[in-house]
Design an enzyme around this catalytic site. Structure first.
Site, PDB file in Angstrom:
ATOM      1  N   LYS A 208      -6.032  -6.444   3.225  1.00  0.00           N
ATOM      2  CA  LYS A 208      -5.030  -6.532   4.300  1.00  0.00           C
ATOM      3  C   LYS A 208      -4.482  -5.156   4.668  1.00  0.00           C
ATOM      4  CE  LYS A 208      -1.837  -4.834   2.078  1.00  0.00           C
ATOM      5  NZ  LYS A 208      -1.416  -4.354   0.957  1.00  0.00           N
TER       6      LYS A 208
ATOM      7  N   SER B 261     -16.304  -5.708  -4.839  1.00  0.00           N
ATOM      8  CA  SER B 261     -15.407  -5.588  -3.686  1.00  0.00           C
ATOM      9  C   SER B 261     -15.895  -4.556  -2.679  1.00  0.00           C
ATOM     10  CB  SER B 261     -14.009  -5.190  -4.169  1.00  0.00           C
ATOM     11  OG  SER B 261     -13.107  -5.245  -3.088  1.00  0.00           O
TER      12      SER B 261
ATOM     13  N   GLY C 192      -3.884   0.641  -1.249  1.00  0.00           N
ATOM     14  CA  GLY C 192      -2.948   0.076  -0.274  1.00  0.00           C
ATOM     15  C   GLY C 192      -3.535  -1.013   0.600  1.00  0.00           C
TER      16      GLY C 192
ATOM     17  N   ASP D 159       0.911  -9.984   0.052  1.00  0.00           N
ATOM     18  CA  ASP D 159      -0.515  -9.608  -0.024  1.00  0.00           C
ATOM     19  C   ASP D 159      -1.388 -10.818  -0.351  1.00  0.00           C
ATOM     20  OD1 ASP D 159       0.505  -7.120   0.392  1.00  0.00           O
ATOM     21  OD2 ASP D 159      -0.272  -6.204  -1.442  1.00  0.00           O
TER      22      ASP D 159
ATOM     23  N   GLY E 136      -6.836   0.154  -5.405  1.00  0.00           N
ATOM     24  CA  GLY E 136      -5.593   0.912  -5.550  1.00  0.00           C
ATOM     25  C   GLY E 136      -5.343   1.861  -4.390  1.00  0.00           C
TER      26      GLY E 136
ATOM     27  N   GLU F 209      -0.821 -11.552  -9.376  1.00  0.00           N
ATOM     28  CA  GLU F 209      -0.188 -10.362  -8.792  1.00  0.00           C
ATOM     29  C   GLU F 209       1.038  -9.930  -9.604  1.00  0.00           C
ATOM     30  OE1 GLU F 209      -1.761  -8.317  -6.611  1.00  0.00           O
ATOM     31  OE2 GLU F 209      -0.548  -8.679  -4.839  1.00  0.00           O
TER      32      GLU F 209
ATOM     33  N   GLY G 168      -4.651  -3.933  -0.486  1.00  0.00           N
ATOM     34  CA  GLY G 168      -4.521  -5.253  -1.108  1.00  0.00           C
ATOM     35  C   GLY G 168      -5.685  -5.650  -1.998  1.00  0.00           C
ATOM     36  N   SER G 169      -6.272  -4.671  -2.706  1.00  0.00           N
ATOM     37  CA  SER G 169      -7.412  -5.028  -3.579  1.00  0.00           C
ATOM     38  C   SER G 169      -6.968  -5.965  -4.692  1.00  0.00           C
ATOM     39  CB  SER G 169      -8.077  -3.775  -4.164  1.00  0.00           C
ATOM     40  OG  SER G 169      -7.267  -3.188  -5.163  1.00  0.00           O
ATOM     41  N   SER G 170      -5.745  -5.772  -5.202  1.00  0.00           N
ATOM     42  CA  SER G 170      -5.297  -6.627  -6.317  1.00  0.00           C
ATOM     43  C   SER G 170      -5.123  -8.073  -5.847  1.00  0.00           C
ATOM     44  CB  SER G 170      -3.994  -6.107  -6.939  1.00  0.00           C
ATOM     45  OG  SER G 170      -2.956  -6.103  -5.988  1.00  0.00           O
TER      46      SER G 170
END
Ligand SMILES: Nc1ncnc2c1ncn2[C@@H]1O[C@H](COP(=O)(O)OP(=O)(O)OP(=O)(O)O)[C@@H](O)[C@H]1O
Ligand SMILES: C[C@@](O)(CCO)CC(=O)[O-]
Ligand SMILES: [Mg+2]
Length: 387
Positions: free
Chosen positions: A10, A136, A143, A204, A141, A193, A145-147
């Protein structure tokens, strides 16, 4: 039997950080995905291990099911239908399951992702053996929204295999969950998260689950339909940072300066609401489009200034702001800041030659530029019957 699920990253158009403290924010999914495949062994495989292969960081973890039962005795209960928070004590216990794997110092941030994995896996599927593969298209890491994409795709794949969710195994190709199952995957992803971020707002995981464009405030989501084309250049500073530390830093600053920070956060709330109404407004003449783009640019500039007040900008971000300003373009950081990615609005009448020039100059500074599709699909999954 194998299930694959994928969920998008995102961009936050307005309101990051402030959204953690109850202000509104606007976010859109982008056409870059994290995919998770979960393969259950066939009954005569005699496999009693749980393996996690993280392709993007080249790490593989493997635990015997007996070891999983030892660390997480609760994994015998099926709690898939009621998301629960992993307490500090359990996080410490799960950490012992990572001790035997020598995670390189530079990849230590991955440990929180592995803890989230073990919590989601054992809570949703109990202590079944399986081989899980994660890959992925998103920078980790940075910004984007990988997590959240990791937690959403994982929750989706696990729920598709759990007894708590009814799915049709004969469906072919990528399919979406029903509304109720999407909500459940989103709630589990939020629990993941929490392990990675400490105090996430939930924006996110929500935009990754439902896709498209959303306004988010105090845990509640409003779907937005944009009536203008938003073309954003995304520039990755390649400066690594950690969302958990940045979010905690803003909370500390708020504790030190409660009145000043409350004003900053309230200003961001107004900016996000105005951003949402500008993109939703239905005026379509060329003049109107130009005016709307100018208002968006001004809102981005103000939002960036307030993010600087929160202490989450970075020298590399400031370099991008200065570089794009030379071409009269406006930028703001996106996500947690401290490095990571920056958005630059590319107005509809901007000549392609200018876009090429600005990208060339940014790349010369060592940054990476791309234009991603905004507002695509959210969580989807598919089954593959293995021969
Ligand atoms: N594909 C992946 N493989 C392994 N771990 C992942 C993957 N994607 C995300 N993670 C986990 O998420 C962490 C990065 O999350 P973080 O919140 O710091 O950044 P982000 O989500 O990319 O950015 P932001 O939260 O600002 O949007 C990684 O350190 C790792 O623990
Ligand atoms: C920084 C933050 O606002 C967005 C990270 O993408 C954190 C959150 O909302 O959970
Ligand atoms: Mg994150």
């Amino acid at each position: 039997m194998e299930v694959r699920a994928r969920a998008p990253g995102k961009i936050i158009l307005a309101g990051e950080h402030a959204v953690v403290h109850g202000s509104a924010a606007v976010a859109a999914s982008i056409g870059l995905y994290t995919s998770v495949s979960v393969r259950l062994p066939s009954p005569n495989d005699n496999d009693d291990t749980l393996t996690l292969h993280l392709m993007d960081v080249g790490l593989e973890f493997s635990w015997s099911i007996d070891r999983i039962k030892e660390i997480l005795p609760g994994s015998v209960n099926n709690v898939a239908s009621s998301p629960t928070t992993c307490c500090e004590e359990t996080i410490k216990l799960i950490l012992t399951a990572l001790e035997s794997f020598k995670i390189p110092e530079a990849k230590m941030g991955i440990a929180s992702g592995v803890i989230a994995f073990l919590w989601l896996y054992t809570s949703i599927l109990g202590n079944k053996a399986a081989k899980v593969i994660v890959s992925s298209e998103l920078p980790l890491g940075a910004g984007l929204g990988s997590s959240a994409a990791f937690c959403v795709s994982l929750s989706g794949a696990l729920l598709a295999l759990s007894d708590s969710v009814e799915v049709d195994f004969d469906q072919e190709g990528w399919v979406s969950f029903g509304e109720k199952e999407q909500q459940l995957a989103n709630r589990w992803a939020f629990e993941g998260e929490k392990i990675i971020h400490g105090k996430p707002s939930g924006i996110d995981n929500t935009v990754s689950t439902f896709g498209n464009l959303i306004k988010f405030k105090s845990g509640a989501l409003t779907c937005i339909k944009s009536n203008m084309i938003l073309k954003m250049l995304i520039t990755n500073t390649n400066v690594g940072r950690n969302t958990k530390a940045l979010v905690a830093g803003v909370s500390e600053r708020k504790k030190r300066h409660p009145d000043a920070m409350t004003s900053v956060l309230t200003a961001v709330d107004f900016i996000s609401n105005e951003f949402a109404s500008v993109i939703q407004s239905t005026s379509f003449s060329d003049d109107d489009v130009v005016k709307k783009e100018q208002r968006i640019q001004e809102l981005m500039e103000m939002n960036q200034g307030l993010l600087q007040c929160m202490g989450v900008s970075h020298a590399s971000i400031e370099t991008i702001l200065r570089t794009t300003l030379k071409y009269e373009l406006t930028s703001k950081l996106t996500g947690a800041g401290g490095g990571g990615c920056v958005l630059t609005l590319l107005p509809s009448l901007l000549p392609a030659t200018v876009i090429d020039k600005v990208i060339g100059e940014l790349e010369q500074c060592g940054f990476q530029c791309f234009v991603a599709e905004i507002g695509g699909s959210g969580l989807v999954f598919r089954f593959d019957v293995l021969s």
